[in-house]
Design a protein around this motif. Structure first.
Motif, PDB file in Angstrom:
ATOM      1  N   LYS A 313       0.819  -1.221   0.000  1.00 15.95           N
ATOM      2  CA  LYS A 313       0.000   0.000   0.000  1.00 15.95           C
ATOM      3  C   LYS A 313       0.846   1.262   0.000  1.00 15.95           C
ATOM      4  CE  LYS A 313      -3.205  -2.293   3.147  1.00 15.95           C
ATOM      5  NZ  LYS A 313      -3.828  -2.207   4.461  1.00 15.95           N
ATOM      6  N   SER A 314       2.118   1.150   0.385  1.00 17.88           N
ATOM      7  CA  SER A 314       2.943   2.349   0.527  1.00 17.88           C
ATOM      8  C   SER A 314       4.402   2.032   0.265  1.00 17.88           C
ATOM      9  CB  SER A 314       2.811   2.926   1.945  1.00 17.88           C
ATOM     10  OG  SER A 314       3.449   2.050   2.867  1.00 17.88           O
ATOM     11  N   MET A 315       5.167   3.073  -0.076  1.00 25.45           N
ATOM     12  CA  MET A 315       6.602   2.902  -0.271  1.00 25.45           C
ATOM     13  C   MET A 315       7.305   2.588   1.051  1.00 25.45           C
ATOM     14  SD  MET A 315       7.339   2.989  -3.423  1.00 25.45           S
ATOM     15  CE  MET A 315       9.125   3.118  -3.327  1.00 25.45           C
ATOM     16  N   GLU A 316       6.791   3.157   2.153  1.00 24.86           N
ATOM     17  CA  GLU A 316       7.380   2.825   3.458  1.00 24.86           C
ATOM     18  C   GLU A 316       7.241   1.340   3.746  1.00 24.86           C
ATOM     19  OE1 GLU A 316       5.988   7.126   4.263  1.00 24.86           O
ATOM     20  OE2 GLU A 316       5.308   5.441   3.068  1.00 24.86           O
ATOM     21  N   GLY A 317       6.021   0.822   3.504  1.00 29.78           N
ATOM     22  CA  GLY A 317       5.793  -0.609   3.731  1.00 29.78           C
ATOM     23  C   GLY A 317       6.688  -1.456   2.850  1.00 29.78           C
ATOM     24  N   TYR A 318       6.790  -1.060   1.592  1.00 31.17           N
ATOM     25  CA  TYR A 318       7.634  -1.789   0.638  1.00 31.17           C
ATOM     26  C   TYR A 318       9.085  -1.781   1.097  1.00 31.17           C
ATOM     27  CZ  TYR A 318      10.110  -2.715  -3.769  1.00 31.17           C
ATOM     28  OH  TYR A 318      10.958  -3.217  -4.748  1.00 31.17           O
ATOM     29  N   TYR A 319       9.562  -0.600   1.506  1.00 26.30           N
ATOM     30  CA  TYR A 319      10.962  -0.479   1.923  1.00 26.30           C
ATOM     31  C   TYR A 319      11.236  -1.312   3.177  1.00 26.30           C
ATOM     32  CZ  TYR A 319      15.406   1.476   3.413  1.00 26.30           C
ATOM     33  OH  TYR A 319      16.708   1.613   3.806  1.00 26.30           O
ATOM     34  N   GLN A 320      10.331  -1.223   4.138  1.00 26.09           N
ATOM     35  CA  GLN A 320      10.562  -1.950   5.384  1.00 26.09           C
ATOM     36  C   GLN A 320      10.507  -3.465   5.170  1.00 26.09           C
ATOM     37  OE1 GLN A 320       7.821  -1.703   8.884  1.00 26.09           O
ATOM     38  NE2 GLN A 320       9.614  -0.812   9.852  1.00 26.09           N
ATOM     39  N   GLU A 321       9.551  -3.910   4.354  1.00 26.83           N
ATOM     40  CA  GLU A 321       9.413  -5.354   4.120  1.00 26.83           C
ATOM     41  C   GLU A 321      10.572  -5.899   3.286  1.00 26.83           C
ATOM     42  OE1 GLU A 321       5.382  -5.259   2.642  1.00 26.83           O
ATOM     43  OE2 GLU A 321       4.820  -4.323   4.547  1.00 26.83           O
ATOM     44  N   THR A 322      10.967  -5.172   2.240  1.00 28.43           N
ATOM     45  CA  THR A 322      12.127  -5.627   1.462  1.00 28.43           C
ATOM     46  C   THR A 322      13.386  -5.584   2.325  1.00 28.43           C
ATOM     47  OG1 THR A 322      12.473  -3.382   0.595  1.00 28.43           O
ATOM     48  CG2 THR A 322      11.224  -4.919  -0.789  1.00 28.43           C
ATOM     49  N   GLY A 323      13.395  -4.673   3.289  1.00 30.14           N
ATOM     50  CA  GLY A 323      14.568  -4.530   4.160  1.00 30.14           C
ATOM     51  C   GLY A 323      14.831  -5.733   5.047  1.00 30.14           C
ATOM     52  N   ARG A 324      13.900  -6.667   5.090  1.00 34.64           N
ATOM     53  CA  ARG A 324      14.126  -7.891   5.877  1.00 34.64           C
ATOM     54  C   ARG A 324      14.998  -8.896   5.137  1.00 34.64           C
ATOM     55  NH1 ARG A 324       8.077  -6.720   7.679  1.00 34.64           N
ATOM     56  NH2 ARG A 324       8.684  -5.160   9.196  1.00 34.64           N
ATOM     57  N   ALA A 325      15.331  -8.589   3.902  1.00 35.53           N
ATOM     58  CA  ALA A 325      16.242  -9.450   3.137  1.00 35.53           C
ATOM     59  C   ALA A 325      17.680  -8.977   3.326  1.00 35.53           C
ATOM     60  CB  ALA A 325      15.879  -9.413   1.653  1.00 35.53           C
ATOM     61  N   GLY A 326      18.598  -9.925   3.370  1.00 39.70           N
ATOM     62  CA  GLY A 326      20.028  -9.624   3.347  1.00 39.70           C
ATOM     63  C   GLY A 326      20.534  -8.735   4.454  1.00 39.70           C
ATOM     64  N   ARG A 327      19.999  -8.924   5.661  1.00 38.22           N
ATOM     65  CA  ARG A 327      20.446  -8.056   6.762  1.00 38.22           C
ATOM     66  C   ARG A 327      21.885  -8.328   7.173  1.00 38.22           C
ATOM     67  NH1 ARG A 327      15.504  -7.307  11.018  1.00 38.22           N
ATOM     68  NH2 ARG A 327      17.173  -6.236  12.119  1.00 38.22           N
ATOM     69  N   ASP A 328      22.429  -9.478   6.760  1.00 39.39           N
ATOM     70  CA  ASP A 328      23.826  -9.792   7.075  1.00 39.39           C
ATOM     71  C   ASP A 328      24.787  -9.239   6.028  1.00 39.39           C
ATOM     72  OD1 ASP A 328      23.151 -11.396   4.961  1.00 39.39           O
ATOM     73  OD2 ASP A 328      23.674 -13.297   5.915  1.00 39.39           O
ATOM     74  N   GLY A 329      24.245  -8.472   5.062  1.00 36.44           N
ATOM     75  CA  GLY A 329      25.098  -7.921   4.009  1.00 36.44           C
ATOM     76  C   GLY A 329      25.238  -8.853   2.816  1.00 36.44           C
ATOM     77  N   GLY A 330      24.704 -10.072   2.934  1.00 31.13           N
ATOM     78  CA  GLY A 330      24.736 -11.019   1.820  1.00 31.13           C
ATOM     79  C   GLY A 330      23.631 -10.722   0.833  1.00 31.13           C
ATOM     80  N   GLU A 331      23.451 -11.621  -0.135  1.00 26.46           N
ATOM     81  CA  GLU A 331      22.480 -11.360  -1.199  1.00 26.46           C
ATOM     82  C   GLU A 331      21.064 -11.233  -0.663  1.00 26.46           C
ATOM     83  OE1 GLU A 331      21.247 -15.837  -2.714  1.00 26.46           O
ATOM     84  OE2 GLU A 331      22.739 -14.729  -3.865  1.00 26.46           O
ATOM     85  N   GLY A 332      20.299 -10.366  -1.297  1.00 19.40           N
ATOM     86  CA  GLY A 332      18.899 -10.188  -0.934  1.00 19.40           C
ATOM     87  C   GLY A 332      18.113  -9.776  -2.170  1.00 19.40           C
ATOM     88  N   PHE A 333      17.168 -10.611  -2.582  1.00 23.69           N
ATOM     89  CA  PHE A 333      16.382 -10.329  -3.787  1.00 23.69           C
ATOM     90  C   PHE A 333      14.970  -9.903  -3.384  1.00 23.69           C
ATOM     91  CE2 PHE A 333      19.844 -12.861  -5.315  1.00 23.69           C
ATOM     92  CZ  PHE A 333      20.144 -12.295  -6.547  1.00 23.69           C
ATOM     93  N   CYS A 334      14.520  -8.810  -3.963  1.00 24.92           N
ATOM     94  CA  CYS A 334      13.220  -8.238  -3.616  1.00 24.92           C
ATOM     95  C   CYS A 334      12.363  -8.201  -4.882  1.00 24.92           C
ATOM     96  CB  CYS A 334      13.394  -6.824  -3.059  1.00 24.92           C
ATOM     97  SG  CYS A 334      14.625  -6.746  -1.738  1.00 24.92           S
ATOM     98  N   ILE A 335      11.402  -9.106  -4.952  1.00 24.57           N
ATOM     99  CA  ILE A 335      10.576  -9.251  -6.150  1.00 24.57           C
ATOM    100  C   ILE A 335       9.149  -8.851  -5.804  1.00 24.57           C
ATOM    101  CG2 ILE A 335       9.702 -10.880  -7.876  1.00 24.57           C
ATOM    102  CD1 ILE A 335      12.225 -12.597  -7.214  1.00 24.57           C
ATOM    103  N   ALA A 336       8.585  -7.938  -6.570  1.00 23.51           N
ATOM    104  CA  ALA A 336       7.198  -7.518  -6.349  1.00 23.51           C
ATOM    105  C   ALA A 336       6.406  -7.727  -7.635  1.00 23.51           C
ATOM    106  CB  ALA A 336       7.142  -6.051  -5.934  1.00 23.51           C
ATOM    107  N   PHE A 337       5.185  -8.240  -7.485  1.00 21.47           N
ATOM    108  CA  PHE A 337       4.307  -8.439  -8.634  1.00 21.47           C
ATOM    109  C   PHE A 337       3.266  -7.317  -8.666  1.00 21.47           C
ATOM    110  CE2 PHE A 337       6.127 -12.596  -7.887  1.00 21.47           C
ATOM    111  CZ  PHE A 337       6.420 -13.014  -9.177  1.00 21.47           C
ATOM    112  N   TYR A 338       3.179  -6.675  -9.824  1.00 24.23           N
ATOM    113  CA  TYR A 338       2.341  -5.471  -9.954  1.00 24.23           C
ATOM    114  C   TYR A 338       1.209  -5.700 -10.942  1.00 24.23           C
ATOM    115  CZ  TYR A 338       0.955  -0.719 -11.245  1.00 24.23           C
ATOM    116  OH  TYR A 338       0.239   0.419 -11.504  1.00 24.23           O
ATOM    117  N   SER A 339       0.007  -5.320 -10.519  1.00 24.59           N
ATOM    118  CA  SER A 339      -1.167  -5.409 -11.385  1.00 24.59           C
ATOM    119  C   SER A 339      -2.063  -4.212 -11.115  1.00 24.59           C
ATOM    120  CB  SER A 339      -1.921  -6.712 -11.088  1.00 24.59           C
ATOM    121  OG  SER A 339      -3.241  -6.645 -11.554  1.00 24.59           O
ATOM    122  N   GLU A 340      -2.596  -3.626 -12.159  1.00 22.97           N
ATOM    123  CA  GLU A 340      -3.528  -2.508 -11.975  1.00 22.97           C
ATOM    124  C   GLU A 340      -4.759  -2.938 -11.192  1.00 22.97           C
ATOM    125  OE1 GLU A 340      -4.515  -0.476 -15.562  1.00 22.97           O
ATOM    126  OE2 GLU A 340      -2.458   0.150 -15.979  1.00 22.97           O
TER     127      GLU A 340
END
Length: 729
Positions: A313-340
């Motif tokens: 619903k928001s860029m803040e939510g997107y940023y915080q949720e994607t931010g749970r990937a790769g917290r150790d500095g290793g790889e982190g892939f953030c994939i979002a599916f978009y539909s109108e």
């Protein structure tokens, strides 16, 4: 120097680290010096230590206000592990019974507890306020401070009462507010509400260089997710969905495709949620499918991917949720599916909200749309949203847009048109309005401002909607214009914009990508894949089918139908479990006819060195399986097909399709009770005998042979179902 040594010693003693990260040391010193402190630090930056270490070093108890029980439990468990005793940290919330609450209060009053976590709802209860007045509070830490702001992605009204409660507890208590997501607007709201406008501000870069951002059109979304996860077997990941229902559906789809996953949402029992978290942390499951209720404060450093089944619903939510990937500095892939269609759903959710809340929500959602549809560097867009300028060269191709082939256009003239319109109209309009004018849409608002009578009206129609969206988006990202978020997102010229109008220069913008038409997320995931058809194997399978059909004295279509053979030629099933989940091949049919087909495919794969697709098939999801099970049970009870259809809210034609699908997959059904009522015995025998010698199972061919005056389509279809059930299953 003594303070620095003391801090490092304590950091080593309590947490086992030899060095501070980023601004941690300066933040801790600010708190120890009793200064109000405001920390904006991305997920994974080490916010918790910023208040945990000074709490352990200070006299008294630090009060930590935190929004989620799960977050509190996780942090308290960690502190107890570091501190060596349970009394060092406690939480006080609704999950505790009376005796547990009494034990917490005893430990705190005895001076053994250095950190007490409290939910904002618990904080406002009078008996808790009376209790907290008895304590020596070293300082108050407000975690997830963005919850204070209506412009934040997780607004909590209780957070707005925190300052008042703290004033009631005691005087001169210093505050530390922390958040991972704060736009300049949210930052101002937090400081104003907490009355800490003079606080020491520590703002780290929001850039997470190890994260790869990818937005994809929403087609075959379950299949895409299963394919990705199977290609990253053994790695930890989170899949976010907007609704509890979708969480259950996706989690079930992953589970039946052999992926160790569990659902997580607020509708589950607290114990189930806690157990699910523990299993994820202990790596008993690889994937959690969750609503946004999951993940806040979960200290799992090696989450390798975060997938958004639905755009947030928001860029803040997107940023915080994607931010749970790769917290150790290793790889982190953030994939979002978009539909109108998903955006339309989110917009509908806001319809019943108060006007001011709806206006804020609409602006927040529009940022997500612009981000998703833009072809500009994802990282640049995210950082700009949080008030940080970023040169996309620094992305290092760590987003889909930077890796994709771009289409540029000369932006000098269209940018001048946009900037002149804003300048001439005294910053009164947002980007949607400006685009509507340029595209020549005669809305009521445009008529009221008489812009349909100006030179701008319709002047941009030839260039197209996509170009103007691209111009407005990149003019904002490159700071030619500024959005006034306090005032309905109206646009005004920046100094750079004014300079550009004074002396324009050639520049190029990137044209937005046209997002491909997305299907709904209720697509039938059991359909065959899109891989190229192996025609050589298909002919071999058809020859085998013909051979088995002759041996068993059956028409070939009874063994396996053509679509099933074609799917085998794109997915190459080489064992019984894989074959069972080819569409049109259920358990019964696989057992009865499958062995020879598996043997042929396996040999063919080995001899031709075939690289089988990882995602070879996505098994059907529970809601569809549940319908089929219910139909089978009703047929066993001899309920008429019309009544079954009515009870399921589907048409009679659809129930026949479902029954045919069940039988086609190898399940035997006895429909004689129903067929005997609508077709007499002699006519049944005639149709049955026809199908025995038919080359194909076509209803049209059967009608042509048997006479459309004597039979209708429904009768032929029913008899085809009976024939397939009795001879094929």
């Amino acid at each position: 120097m003594q303070i620095k040594k003391s801090l490092i010693d304590n950091l080593q003693t309590f947490f086992g680290f030899d060095n501070f990260k980023g601004d941690q040391e300066a933040i801790i010193n600010s708190i120890l010096e009793k200064n109000d402190t405001f920390v904006i630090m991305p997920t994974g930056g080490g916010k918790s230590i910023c208040y945990q270490l000074p709490a352990l070093m200070s006299e008294g108890t630090a009060l930590v206000i935190s929004p989620l029980i799960a977050l509190m439990k996780n942090q308290v468990d960690q502190l107890r592990a570091f501190g060596g005793r349970d009394s060092i940290a406690h939480f006080l919330n609704s999950s505790l019974n009376k005796s547990e609450t009494a034990k917490v209060k005893d430990d705190v009053l005895s001076g053994e507890t250095k950190l007490l976590y409290v939910a904002p709802e618990s904080l406002t209860k009078q008996d808790n306020i009376d209790f907290l007045k008895l304590l020596k509070i070293s300082f108050v830490a407000i975690d997830e401070a963005h919850c204070i702001s209506e412009w934040g992605h997780d607004f909590r009204p209780e957070y707005r009462k925190i300052r008042q409660v703290i004033n009631n507890i005691g005087e001169n208590i210093s505050l530390i507010a922390l958040t991972a997501t704060a736009t300049p607007k949210v930052q101002y709201d937090i400081q104003k509400n907490l009355q800490m406008t003079n606080a020491n501000l520590f703002k780290s870069s929001f850039n997470r260089p190890n994260l790869f951002y990818d937005v994809r059109p929403k087609r075959d979304v379950i299949k895409e997710i299963v394919k990705y996860i199977k290609g990253n077997a053994g790695k930890s990941g989170i899949v976010y969905c907007l609704s509890r229902k979708k969480v259950e559906e996706v989690s079930n789809a992953l589970a039946i495709n052999g992926i160790k996953s569990l659902p997580y949402h607020a509708g589950l029992e607290p114990k189930v949620r806690a157990d699910t978290q523990d299993k994820f942390l202990m790596e008993d499951v690889d994937v959690i499918v969750a609503t946004i209720a999951f993940g806040m404060g979960i200290d799992k450093p090696d989450v390798r991917y975060v997938i958004h089944h639905d755009i947030p619903k928001s860029m803040e939510g997107y940023y915080q949720e994607t931010g749970r990937a790769g917290r150790d500095g290793g790889e982190g892939f953030c994939i979002a599916f978009y539909s109108e269609k998903d955006i339309d759903k989110l917009a509908k959710f806001m319809k019943d909200k108060p006007v001011s809340e709806r206006e804020i929500g609409t602006q927040i959602l529009k940022e997500v749309i612009d981000y998703s549809e833009s072809a500009v560097c994802r990282r640049k867009q995210i950082l700009h949203y949080f008030g940080e300028n970023f040169n996309e060269v620094g992305c290092n191709n760590m987003c889909d847009n930077c890796r994709a082939k771009k289409e540029y256009f000369s932006a000098e003239e269209p940018l001048k048109i946009v900037l002149n319109f804003i300048k001439e109209n005294a910053d009164k309009f947002d980007d949607n309005y400006i685009i509507n004018v340029l595209m020549g849409l005669e809305t009521a608002q445009i008529q009221s401002y008489k812009h349909h009578q100006t030179k701008y009206f319709g002047s941009g129609k030839e260039q197209g909607l996509n170009l103007w969206k691209s111009v407005l988006r990149q003019a904002l990202l490159d700071n030619f214009i500024v959005k006034d978020v306090d005032n309905f997102g109206l646009l005004r010229l920046s100094k750079s914009g004014e300079k550009f109008l004074e002396s324009p220069y050639a520049l190029r913008f990137i044209l937005n990508r046209e997002m491909e038409t997305a299907q709904t997320d209720d697509d039938d995931t059991s359909q065959q894949g899109t891989g190229a058809l192996d025609t050589q194997l298909l002919q071999m399978l058809k020859d085998l089918r013909k051979k088995i059909a002759k041996q068993k004295n059956l028409p070939p279509f009874v063994i396996f139908q053509d679509p099933s053979l074609e799917e085998m030629c794109t997915h190459y099933p080489i064992n019984m479990d894989e074959l069972k989940h080819i569409s049109g091949v259920g358990n019964g049919k696989a057992i009865k006819f499958g062995a020879a087909f598996i043997e042929l495919i396996k040999k063919y794969v080995e001899e031709n060195d075939i690289d089988r697709p990882i995602d070879f098939v996505v098994k059907t999801t529970a809601n569809k399986s549940a319908l089929k099970v219910s139909i089978i049970q009703n047929i066993d009870r001899h309920i008429s097909l019309e009544d079954i259809a009515a009870s399921k809210g589907i048409s009679y034609e659809d129930i026949l399709k479902e029954v045919e699908s069940i039988v086609g997959s190898g399940t035997k059904l006895n429909l004689n009770y129903f067929i005997d009522e609508v077709i007499d015995e002699d006519r049944q025998d005639e149709v049955f005998d026809y199908f025995k010698t038919a080359e194909v199972d076509s209803i049209d061919d059967a009608l042509a042979e048997l006479g459309s005056d004597d039979y209708n389509r429904e009768e032929i279809q029913l008899m085809r179902i009976k024939f397939m059930s009795e001879l094929g299953n």
